[in-house]
Structure formats: C-alpha cells, structure tokens
Write a protein that holds these residues in place. Structure first.
Motif, PDB file in Angstrom:
ATOM      1  N   LEU A 120       0.755  -1.105  -0.121  1.00 53.84           N
ATOM      2  CA  LEU A 120       0.003  -0.088   0.034  1.00 53.84           C
ATOM      3  C   LEU A 120       0.828   1.370  -0.144  1.00 53.84           C
ATOM      4  N   PRO A 121       0.649   2.202  -0.858  1.00 51.45           N
ATOM      5  CA  PRO A 121       1.464   3.412  -0.565  1.00 51.45           C
ATOM      6  C   PRO A 121       1.276   4.033   0.520  1.00 51.45           C
ATOM      7  N   ASP A 122       0.260   4.228   1.442  1.00 50.91           N
ATOM      8  CA  ASP A 122       0.035   4.670   2.599  1.00 50.91           C
ATOM      9  C   ASP A 122       0.904   3.910   3.666  1.00 50.91           C
ATOM     10  N   ALA A 123       1.641   2.551   3.151  1.00 55.85           N
ATOM     11  CA  ALA A 123       2.438   1.790   4.140  1.00 55.85           C
ATOM     12  C   ALA A 123       3.886   2.040   3.897  1.00 55.85           C
ATOM     13  N   ALA A 124       3.995   2.951   2.831  1.00 58.51           N
ATOM     14  CA  ALA A 124       5.486   2.887   2.439  1.00 58.51           C
ATOM     15  C   ALA A 124       6.426   2.979   3.499  1.00 58.51           C
ATOM     16  N   GLY A 125       6.190   4.020   4.290  1.00 60.05           N
ATOM     17  CA  GLY A 125       6.976   4.371   5.439  1.00 60.05           C
ATOM     18  C   GLY A 125       6.587   3.859   6.790  1.00 60.05           C
ATOM     19  N   ALA A 126       5.804   2.660   6.654  1.00 63.31           N
ATOM     20  CA  ALA A 126       5.491   2.264   7.902  1.00 63.31           C
ATOM     21  C   ALA A 126       6.415   1.192   8.013  1.00 63.31           C
ATOM     22  N   LEU A 127       6.338   0.561   9.450  1.00 61.65           N
ATOM     23  CA  LEU A 127       7.371  -0.747   9.727  1.00 61.65           C
ATOM     24  C   LEU A 127       6.402  -1.657   9.954  1.00 61.65           C
ATOM     25  N   ILE A 128       6.303  -2.717   9.425  1.00 59.68           N
ATOM     26  CA  ILE A 128       5.275  -3.865   9.698  1.00 59.68           C
ATOM     27  C   ILE A 128       5.950  -5.329  10.047  1.00 59.68           C
ATOM     28  N   PHE A 129       5.596  -5.802  11.139  1.00 62.90           N
ATOM     29  CA  PHE A 129       5.900  -7.192  11.695  1.00 62.90           C
ATOM     30  C   PHE A 129       5.074  -8.401  11.301  1.00 62.90           C
ATOM     31  N   ASN A 130       5.502  -9.202  10.593  1.00 63.82           N
ATOM     32  CA  ASN A 130       4.669 -10.326  10.361  1.00 63.82           C
ATOM     33  C   ASN A 130       4.643 -11.270  11.635  1.00 63.82           C
ATOM     34  N   VAL A 131       3.571 -11.536  12.315  1.00 62.13           N
ATOM     35  CA  VAL A 131       3.578 -12.507  13.518  1.00 62.13           C
ATOM     36  C   VAL A 131       3.118 -13.713  13.368  1.00 62.13           C
ATOM     37  N   SER A 132       2.747 -14.315  12.215  1.00 61.98           N
ATOM     38  CA  SER A 132       2.134 -15.599  11.820  1.00 61.98           C
ATOM     39  C   SER A 132       2.426 -16.332  10.647  1.00 61.98           C
ATOM     40  N   ASP A 133       2.669 -15.662   9.430  1.00 63.40           N
ATOM     41  CA  ASP A 133       2.834 -16.635   8.303  1.00 63.40           C
ATOM     42  C   ASP A 133       4.410 -16.951   8.085  1.00 63.40           C
ATOM     43  N   ALA A 134       4.504 -18.093   7.962  1.00 63.99           N
ATOM     44  CA  ALA A 134       5.948 -19.048   7.863  1.00 63.99           C
ATOM     45  C   ALA A 134       6.313 -19.014   6.414  1.00 63.99           C
ATOM     46  N   SER A 135       5.662 -18.524   5.272  1.00 65.89           N
ATOM     47  CA  SER A 135       5.963 -18.981   4.267  1.00 65.89           C
ATOM     48  C   SER A 135       7.283 -18.316   3.622  1.00 65.89           C
ATOM     49  N   GLU A 136       8.178 -19.179   2.909  1.00 62.76           N
ATOM     50  CA  GLU A 136       9.286 -18.829   2.447  1.00 62.76           C
ATOM     51  C   GLU A 136       9.670 -17.574   1.459  1.00 62.76           C
ATOM     52  N   ARG A 137       8.421 -17.775   0.773  1.00 61.57           N
ATOM     53  CA  ARG A 137       8.594 -16.519  -0.256  1.00 61.57           C
ATOM     54  C   ARG A 137       8.515 -14.995   0.219  1.00 61.57           C
ATOM     55  N   LEU A 138       8.125 -14.976   1.435  1.00 61.97           N
ATOM     56  CA  LEU A 138       8.158 -13.774   2.225  1.00 61.97           C
ATOM     57  C   LEU A 138       9.536 -13.247   2.519  1.00 61.97           C
ATOM     58  N   ARG A 139      10.457 -14.348   2.568  1.00 60.10           N
ATOM     59  CA  ARG A 139      11.753 -14.022   2.966  1.00 60.10           C
ATOM     60  C   ARG A 139      12.685 -14.251   1.898  1.00 60.10           C
ATOM     61  N   ASP A 140      12.065 -14.538   0.694  1.00 67.78           N
ATOM     62  CA  ASP A 140      12.726 -14.774  -0.662  1.00 67.78           C
ATOM     63  C   ASP A 140      12.325 -13.617  -1.372  1.00 67.78           C
ATOM     64  N   ALA A 141      11.863 -14.069  -2.715  1.00 67.28           N
ATOM     65  CA  ALA A 141      11.790 -13.375  -3.826  1.00 67.28           C
ATOM     66  C   ALA A 141      10.681 -12.105  -3.536  1.00 67.28           C
ATOM     67  N   ASP A 142       9.864 -12.668  -2.613  1.00 62.99           N
ATOM     68  CA  ASP A 142       8.357 -11.756  -2.716  1.00 62.99           C
ATOM     69  C   ASP A 142       8.745 -10.893  -1.179  1.00 62.99           C
ATOM     70  N   CYS A 143      10.021 -10.684  -0.417  1.00 62.10           N
ATOM     71  CA  CYS A 143      10.220  -9.993   0.445  1.00 62.10           C
ATOM     72  C   CYS A 143       9.967  -8.529   0.189  1.00 62.10           C
ATOM     73  N   ARG A 144       9.794  -7.552   1.252  1.00 64.99           N
ATOM     74  CA  ARG A 144       9.530  -6.168   1.146  1.00 64.99           C
ATOM     75  C   ARG A 144      10.263  -5.430   2.367  1.00 64.99           C
TER      76      ARG A 144
END
Length: 394
Positions: A120-144
């Motif tokens: 989200l453009p509104d979240a560009a300057g936010a700091l988000i903590f993933n507290v539940s999803d274990a997917s490798e993709r979020l730590r790999d090519a789909d990281c943010r």
C-alpha cells in the motif's frame, strides 16, 4: 473488532524533565497497530485443540505491558490499537485506515494479505511485523523492505528438527505427507532440510484424508506404514496438526513419530522453562488464562522489539526504528538463552528453536557443533546466499 489498549502508568506520564527550564516534557507517543485477518474455520478430525479467540493478540498485550514498565520511566507512552477482521474481510481498506494513523503495525494474516498491506502506498513508510505467516516466499523473492518477521519461517523449524535427528544419529526417515497444499509445502521444507544436513528420506507415503482416523487409525496406519524401508523415525507433514496425532503408536514398526506431534520444532512451547522463560510463561498465564503459543510469542517479541528500539533511540519514527533494528547493534533478550536479532538481507528475526515433546525440551537448536560464519542462529532457515530477496539492499 477495533479497540485501543493503553498501558502507560498514569503517575509516570510527563515525569521526564526538559534539560532547560525544568519544564515537564511531553511524553513520546508510541502507537502500535495489531491488524488481524481471522482464519476461516476448517473441518478437523479432532475438536480437542480449540483456537483461542485472542491468539496472538494476548502476546501483543503482554509485550505492551512490558514496554510500559520501561516506558513509564523514560517518558514513553505506549498504546495498542487492535483491529480484527472476519474471514474474507477487506484487509486493504482496514490497512489503509490503520496506516493513515499508525506506522508501527503487527500483521497477523496470510502471505497474500501481508503483501497487499506492505505494498500500500500509505504503508510505504510504515514498519510492519509479520507475526504469523511462515512462507519462505516472504523471506525470498517476495520480501518487502517495510516487512520484518518475528514469526519463524518453516525452514528454521525443519532445520532445527534435522539438527536434532543428526545429533541422535536418527538419519533414516520415513515421510508421510498430508493431502493439502500446505502439507506439500511443509514436506518440501522437510526434504530441503534433510538434504542440507545429510538426513535420508528412505520412504514416502501420502495420506488420503477420506478415512476417519478417530475410528480406523489402528487399521489404516499400519497398512500405510508396513511397506516402509528400514527407518529410525516417521516424519509427518501435517500443516494443520490434524491427522498426525493418529499416526503415533499406530505404525507397523514401533518408531518415534515426529513433526507436529511427538518430537516437534516450535518457536515457543509451555515446556520451555530455562533462561527465565518460566517467569514469562507465568505472566502470560496470568494475563490470558492459558498457555503461550508460538503466535503469541511472535507478537510479544514484535512488541518488545519496538520497545527496545524506542528505548535505545528515543524516537517512534518508523524509518529510524527500522534502521536501528536491522543494525548490528540491536539485540533483544527474549528468554531463549541467546540474544535475538534480525537478518539484514531479508528481515527475518533470528531465534533459537526449541525441539520438544509434550512434556519436556529435547534440544534447542542450533545445537552445539552446528556453527555458522556469521551467527550460529543463521544455521537455521534461509541463509543470505540462498535468499533471492533484494529489497533490503544486501
């Protein structure tokens, strides 16, 4: 559901004196959001394991209380806004509303929803903590770049399990894979970890979910397992922790069952007692009237990461906190025997992984002898050369 929880001690607000003039300084406002997309109910074989309504949220509340203890003396005023959406709720709309007011967010949702929030453009300057999803993709090519992970990735837990097997010389594994896509992903993590540590998967089987194992386990499981080659353990890839309980003590050959039942790698468990963990468990039980679960621990850790960073930097600015959290200076004492920190290449929090049975800790990975050039904790999970994440600039 939307509510705001405040935990600042009223007597302490504004006690910090300004350096000049002796005037009372305004407290530093630290607002944190908890955005949850509730999971739809699913058909299960057993109804013994109910999902607490406050799963994750209770951990965040305990972290808020812990932050407030230090914040009361530092002039830091913490508040937690909780928004919980029913299954299928509009995450984008809720995230846009929250991001417009809060730029420190604990996100309890699946990978797709997490990415829609982080992008989200509104979240560009936010700091988000993933507290539940274990997917490798979020730590790999789909990281943010604005997304950090206090939830453990699946590979961290599967690596921890393989370390324990290798240490015990239980190196021949028979694998049972469940019928779902999440089961296939978990089985893939087990296979990758087995290759990494030299553990052999000598037999494979697929479980057909048409049988009611509550009535037929004593007949069905021996038939499934009687053809296995010589093996030391039976590893069950059952992401929902549903049918695995019926495999234990029903196999053709008497062997330990591991994975999500029997010997299990977890981020946190009630049997973790060392390094002051019993005190954390007790405080959580007093708050929530139940045991702390891994998602609670991940949410608690995220709140404590924020609290530690705010204490050290004396700011609630999300980009400044992110820079400090990802620096080599940041450490969090979190009742695990080793300080927790973050991987600068993909934002995953490093932490030990207890490998437990129902009543005791069997080992805490990384075990002695499993070293890494950077940090022994990096022997668990996706390492820098393996990760396709480029968002962090490393």
């Amino acid at each position: 559901m939307r509510k705001i929880v405040r935990n600042a001690a009223p007597w302490a607000i504004g006690l910090t004196l300004a350096c000049s003039g002796g005037l009372l300084a305004e407290p530093l406002q630290v607002r944190v959001g908890y955005l949850r997309l509730e999971e739809p109910p699913r058909a299960v074989l057993s109804n013994l394991d109910t999902v607490p309504a406050d799963l994750g949220i209770a951990g965040a509340r305990l972290g808020l209380a812990d932050n407030a203890t230090t914040g009361a003396f530092m002039g830091h005023d913490y508040a937690l806004e909780i928004v919980s959406l029913a299954p299928g709720g509009d995450v984008v709309a809720a995230a846009r509303d929250m991001a417009g007011q809060v730029d420190l967010i604990l996100a309890d949702m699946n990978a797709e929803a997490l990415l829609s929030l982080a992008d989200l453009p509104d979240a560009a300057g936010a700091l988000i903590f993933n507290v539940s999803d274990a997917s490798e993709r979020l730590r790999d090519a789909d990281c943010r770049a604005n997304l950090l992970h206090t939830a453990t990735e699946a590979a961290m837990r599967s690596d921890a399990l393989m370390q324990v097997l290798l240490a015990k010389r239980w190196t021949k594994v028979a694998l049972i894979e469940g019928p779902g896509g999440a089961d296939a992903a978990l089985a893939a993590a087990y296979r990758a970890s087995a290759r990494k540590f030299g553990v052999r998967i000598v037999s494979d089987a697929r479980w057909d979910d048409t049988a009611d194992l509550r009535r037929t386990a004593s007949a069905e499981v021996p038939l499934l397992t009687q053809g296995f080659k010589d093996h030391d353990v039976v590893l069950v890839a059952d992401a929902a922790d549903d049918f695995a309980r019926y495999v234990e003590h029903n196999t053709w050959v008497p062997r330990p069952v591991i994975g999500v039942t029997g010997l299990t790698p977890v981020a946190w468990a009630p049997v973790v007692e060392q390094w002051g963990a019993a005190q954390l468990q007790s405080r959580f039980t007093d708050l929530a009237a139940r045991d702390m679960q891994p998602r609670d621990y991940a949410a608690w850790a995220a709140m404590r990461v924020i609290g530690e960073a705010v204490t050290r930097t004396n700011t609630a600015d999300a980009p400044a906190l992110r820079a400090y959290i990802l620096s080599d200076t940041f450490e969090l004492a979190a009742f695990q025997g080793r300080p927790l920190s973050f991987r600068h290449w993909n934002g995953q929090m490093r932490q030990p992984i207890p490998v437990v049975n129902a009543r005791a800790v069997v080992g805490s990975a990384p075990l002695d002898g499993f070293e890494h050039a950077r940090n022994p904790l990096d022997s668990l999970g996706l390492d820098a050369p393996e990760s396709a994440c480029t968002a962090f600039g490393d």
